[in-house]
Enzyme design. Structure first.
Site, PDB file in Angstrom:
ATOM      1  N   SER A 159       0.851  -1.185   0.000  1.00 38.82           N
ATOM      2  CA  SER A 159       0.000   0.000   0.000  1.00 38.82           C
ATOM      3  C   SER A 159       0.892   1.242   0.000  1.00 38.82           C
ATOM      4  O   SER A 159       1.993   1.236  -0.563  1.00 38.82           O
ATOM      5  CB  SER A 159      -0.944  -0.022   1.199  1.00 38.82           C
ATOM      6  OG  SER A 159      -1.867   1.045   1.139  1.00 38.82           O
ATOM      7  N   TYR A 173      -3.992   7.961  -7.158  1.00 35.84           N
ATOM      8  CA  TYR A 173      -3.090   7.004  -6.519  1.00 35.84           C
ATOM      9  C   TYR A 173      -3.467   6.797  -5.050  1.00 35.84           C
ATOM     10  O   TYR A 173      -3.626   5.662  -4.591  1.00 35.84           O
ATOM     11  CB  TYR A 173      -1.652   7.510  -6.632  1.00 35.84           C
ATOM     12  CG  TYR A 173      -0.626   6.621  -5.956  1.00 35.84           C
ATOM     13  CD1 TYR A 173      -0.283   5.391  -6.494  1.00 35.84           C
ATOM     14  CD2 TYR A 173       0.001   7.027  -4.776  1.00 35.84           C
ATOM     15  CE1 TYR A 173       0.659   4.582  -5.886  1.00 35.84           C
ATOM     16  CE2 TYR A 173       0.951   6.223  -4.158  1.00 35.84           C
ATOM     17  CZ  TYR A 173       1.269   5.006  -4.719  1.00 35.84           C
ATOM     18  OH  TYR A 173       2.193   4.206  -4.099  1.00 35.84           O
ATOM     19  N   LYS A 177      -5.006   3.385  -3.188  1.00 36.97           N
ATOM     20  CA  LYS A 177      -4.354   2.701  -2.069  1.00 36.97           C
ATOM     21  C   LYS A 177      -5.275   2.640  -0.850  1.00 36.97           C
ATOM     22  O   LYS A 177      -5.257   1.665  -0.087  1.00 36.97           O
ATOM     23  CB  LYS A 177      -3.035   3.395  -1.720  1.00 36.97           C
ATOM     24  CG  LYS A 177      -1.968   3.246  -2.799  1.00 36.97           C
ATOM     25  CD  LYS A 177      -1.643   1.783  -3.081  1.00 36.97           C
ATOM     26  CE  LYS A 177      -0.506   1.616  -4.071  1.00 36.97           C
ATOM     27  NZ  LYS A 177      -0.181   0.197  -4.323  1.00 36.97           N
ATOM     28  N   VAL A 204      10.632   4.821  -0.537  1.00 40.47           N
ATOM     29  CA  VAL A 204      11.631   3.841  -0.957  1.00 40.47           C
ATOM     30  C   VAL A 204      12.312   4.289  -2.247  1.00 40.47           C
ATOM     31  O   VAL A 204      11.691   4.904  -3.124  1.00 40.47           O
ATOM     32  CB  VAL A 204      10.966   2.460  -1.151  1.00 40.47           C
ATOM     33  CG1 VAL A 204      12.010   1.387  -1.459  1.00 40.47           C
ATOM     34  CG2 VAL A 204      10.168   2.072   0.100  1.00 40.47           C
TER      35      VAL A 204
END
Length: 276
Positions: A159, A173, A177, A204
């Protein structure tokens, strides 16, 4: 690079049962979005395990899929395709000989879409984002559920913190999620024998972050532009293997008490799924 679809692990239909008998801790796991970033880290982690897990890997980069097949010819089946193609998505689990059991399903694929503000966005772009991020997950879950029920298996969603943060230009987006997190709750109630968890992986160092810096900043609020444009330079991006390890461990070991939860990868509840 075009390859024929492989319908079974190893050289024969008997391989999977022989492998499971020989390696009693081996799990069979399907990972989507496995050719880059977090999904690739999940696949690498599971394949490095002494348990000799068997993996079905999907993604768009056929070169990476070919590399996985070359390194693990008996333990990896690959399916290259576009997750917006629901016919392809439905065929993934159905076209492979799994001998009635799938232990884990990692739904890691996704798209940010065009990243326009709602007032500027074409509704077709919104629909496309939801088809990739939500509807394809439902289609794959539907086809995999009989196998997951048989194994009392696990579903793990990748998620995003965007599910609970209203970033400008991330509407499609973030909403998709949030829908994934609600789907996690629904599956907890509808499929009590299958443990379903949704994971926030943090910020990330992936291709998605590159797209944010290079393509999408202009549509975002100034404070968010600063945050995301400098995150890599300031060393604030996580390596994919950090959340990838947690997601991989959850796919094979998630406790049923976690079912229905949306958790950050570094949540104290997940301490046992992290190596450090």
């Amino acid at each position: 690079m075009t390859t024929l679809r492989q319908s079974h692990f190893g050289e024969s239909l008997q391989f999977i049962n022989q492998h499971r008998s020989r390696h009693t801790s081996s799990c069979t796991v399907l990972v989507t979005g496995a050719t880059a970033g977090i999904g690739k880290a999940v696949a690498e982690y599971l394949l490095a395990s002494s348990a000799q897990h068997l993996l079905v890997l999907t993604g768009r980069n056929e070169d990476v899929l070919h590399e996985f097949r070359s390194r693990y010819p008996d333990r990896v089946i690959t399916e290259a395709g576009d997750m917006s193609d629901l016919q392809f998505v439905r065929s993934i689990a159905q076209s492979i000989q799994l001998e009635g059991r799938l232990d884990g399903l990692v739904l890691n694929h996704g798209t940010m879409g065009s990243c326009f503000r709602i007032g500027q966005m074409e509704v077709e772009d919104w629909e496309e984002t939801f088809r990739v991020n939500v509807t394809s997950c439902v289609a794959l879950i539907q086809s995999a559920l009989p196998l997951l029920r048989a194994s009392q298996g696990r579903i793990v969603f990748t998620s995003s913190g965007a599910a609970t943060n209203g970033y400008s230009a991330w509407g499609a987006y973030g909403a998709s999620k949030a829908a994934i997190n609600h789907l996690t709750l629904t599956l907890k109630n509808e499929e009590p024998e299958v443990t379903t968890v949704s994971i926030r992986p943090g910020v990330v160092d992936t291709a998605m972050q590159g797209d944010i810096r290079e393509k999408f900043l202009k549509n975002m609020d100034e404070k968010d532009q600063v945050k995301f444009s400098t995150a890599k330079k300031d060393g604030k991006l996580l390596p994919p293997n950090k959340p990838g390890e947690v997601i991989a461990e959850l796919a094979i070991n998630a406790d049923e008490g976690l079912s229905g939860m949306f958790l950050s990868w570094d949540d104290p509840k997940l301490a046992q799924y992290r190596s450090g």
